[in-house]
Design a protein around this motif. Structure first.
Motif, PDB file in Angstrom:
ATOM      1  N   VAL A 234      -9.363 -21.033 -16.689  1.00  0.00           N
ATOM      2  CA  VAL A 234      -8.504 -22.028 -16.058  1.00  0.00           C
ATOM      3  C   VAL A 234      -7.114 -21.833 -16.646  1.00  0.00           C
ATOM      4  N   SER A 235      -6.203 -21.309 -15.819  1.00  0.00           N
ATOM      5  CA  SER A 235      -4.908 -20.834 -16.323  1.00  0.00           C
ATOM      6  C   SER A 235      -3.745 -21.704 -15.848  1.00  0.00           C
ATOM      7  N   SER A 236      -2.782 -21.863 -16.738  1.00  0.00           N
ATOM      8  CA  SER A 236      -1.533 -22.532 -16.374  1.00  0.00           C
ATOM      9  C   SER A 236      -0.368 -21.556 -16.458  1.00  0.00           C
ATOM     10  N   GLY A 237      -0.674 -20.270 -16.646  1.00  0.00           N
ATOM     11  CA  GLY A 237       0.365 -19.262 -16.800  1.00  0.00           C
ATOM     12  C   GLY A 237       0.841 -18.667 -15.494  1.00  0.00           C
ATOM     13  N   GLU A 238       1.733 -17.701 -15.593  1.00  0.00           N
ATOM     14  CA  GLU A 238       2.241 -16.994 -14.425  1.00  0.00           C
ATOM     15  C   GLU A 238       1.112 -16.154 -13.850  1.00  0.00           C
ATOM     16  N   ARG A 239       0.967 -16.170 -12.538  1.00  0.00           N
ATOM     17  CA  ARG A 239      -0.244 -15.671 -11.911  1.00  0.00           C
ATOM     18  C   ARG A 239      -0.503 -14.190 -12.151  1.00  0.00           C
ATOM     19  N   GLU A 240       0.452 -13.342 -11.873  1.00  0.00           N
ATOM     20  CA  GLU A 240       0.187 -11.910 -11.981  1.00  0.00           C
ATOM     21  C   GLU A 240      -0.046 -11.500 -13.435  1.00  0.00           C
ATOM     22  N   ALA A 241       0.757 -12.042 -14.357  1.00  0.00           N
ATOM     23  CA  ALA A 241       0.566 -11.739 -15.771  1.00  0.00           C
ATOM     24  C   ALA A 241      -0.797 -12.230 -16.248  1.00  0.00           C
ATOM     25  N   SER A 242      -1.207 -13.400 -15.760  1.00  0.00           N
ATOM     26  CA  SER A 242      -2.500 -13.949 -16.152  1.00  0.00           C
ATOM     27  C   SER A 242      -3.630 -13.054 -15.685  1.00  0.00           C
ATOM     28  N   ARG A 243      -3.528 -12.557 -14.459  1.00  0.00           N
ATOM     29  CA  ARG A 243      -4.590 -11.696 -13.931  1.00  0.00           C
ATOM     30  C   ARG A 243      -4.758 -10.451 -14.797  1.00  0.00           C
ATOM     31  N   LEU A 244      -3.650  -9.820 -15.161  1.00  0.00           N
ATOM     32  CA  LEU A 244      -3.719  -8.585 -15.945  1.00  0.00           C
ATOM     33  C   LEU A 244      -4.293  -8.851 -17.329  1.00  0.00           C
ATOM     34  N   GLN A 245      -3.834  -9.919 -17.984  1.00  0.00           N
ATOM     35  CA  GLN A 245      -4.307 -10.237 -19.324  1.00  0.00           C
ATOM     36  C   GLN A 245      -5.785 -10.612 -19.311  1.00  0.00           C
ATOM     37  N   LEU A 246      -6.165 -11.414 -18.329  1.00  0.00           N
ATOM     38  CA  LEU A 246      -7.519 -11.913 -18.291  1.00  0.00           C
ATOM     39  C   LEU A 246      -8.518 -10.823 -17.919  1.00  0.00           C
TER      40      LEU A 246
END
Length: 239
Positions: free
Chosen positions: A85-97
């Motif tokens: 469950v993310s509150s971060g920037e979408r594309e950066a979150s996808r790559l990190q996760l």
């Protein structure tokens, strides 16, 4: 004897978001356990052995990414699906996760229909069985305001399978636009205002690689038009 409830572990160090996620799922449907820190989440995952984990990305004691890595590296918990469950920037979150081994993603502010539908998809809970037919319909899938062309290969009133240059993750929301052949009016434009990506992979025994989406918000007359079209295809195949 009633069926046992699926066990869901919800992890968030913010009481408001924790309560919100509990409300989305409902204790009457799931056996819900909670954790308010990364360390507590790891301990509970090992002791409770949940069927699924909803894990906050940012917590004070430990980032959700690190919690996910630890759980996926442990043979005792590696099998448990983890939805970040993310509150971060979408594309950066996808790559990190993705690098941390997560299985799905939901972005805050969370929505009940999206959260519940994704959890049901991971747990294999079928709410309604829709008739589906094999089709080949051009479509436009819209993520974050960007449209990508694809092809619908399987269609029903509750969802579709789409192939194309589309690379989402489970839990992504999108819009879908396509046309249905209509004997009375030539073509009927259909717009699914909210669709949820619930699985990725190959369609049955075909060579089509793509995404399975669940329709969340669609006008009733559009859904009825899909049902009629699918029924006509299935009836034609039987004759």
């Amino acid at each position: 004897m009633a069926d046992e409830k699926n066990i869901v572990l919800i992890v968030d160090d913010n009481e408001f978001f924790l309560s919100q996620q509990i409300s989305c799922l409902g204790r009457e449907r799931f056996d819900i356990h909670t954790a308010s820190s990364g360390k507590q989440a790891i301990d509970k995952a090992r002791s409770v052995n949940p069927d699924l984990i909803l894990l906050d990305q940012i917590m004070e004691d430990m980032m959700g990414l690190d919690v996910c890595r630890i759980l996926k590296a442990d043979p005792a918990t590696a099998h448990i699906p983890v939805i970040i469950v993310s509150s971060g920037e979408r594309e950066a979150s996808r790559l990190q996760l993705a690098a941390a081994g997560f299985d799905g993603i939901i972005f805050k502010p969370i929505r009940r229909n999206q959260t519940l539908a994704l959890v049901e998809a991971f747990l294999g809970i079928a709410v309604r069985s829709w008739a589906r037919a094999s089709v080949s319909l051009p479509c436009t899938a819209i993520w974050e305001g960007t449209g990508k062309e694809g092809t619908i290969h399987s269609l029903g009133g509750g969802g579709a399978f789409i192939s194309g240059n589309i690379t989402p993750v489970k839990g992504d929301m999108c819009q879908i636009r396509f046309s249905l052949p209509d004997s009375g009016a030539g073509e009927r434009e259909v717009e699914v205002r909210d669709a949820l990506v619930v699985w990725l992979g190959e369609l049955d025994d075909t060579s089509h690689q793509g995404i399975g989406i669940k329709f969340l918000t669609i006008k009733q007359d559009d859904q009825e038009a899909i049902d009629r079209y699918v029924a006509s295809l299935l009836n034609s195949a039987e004759t």
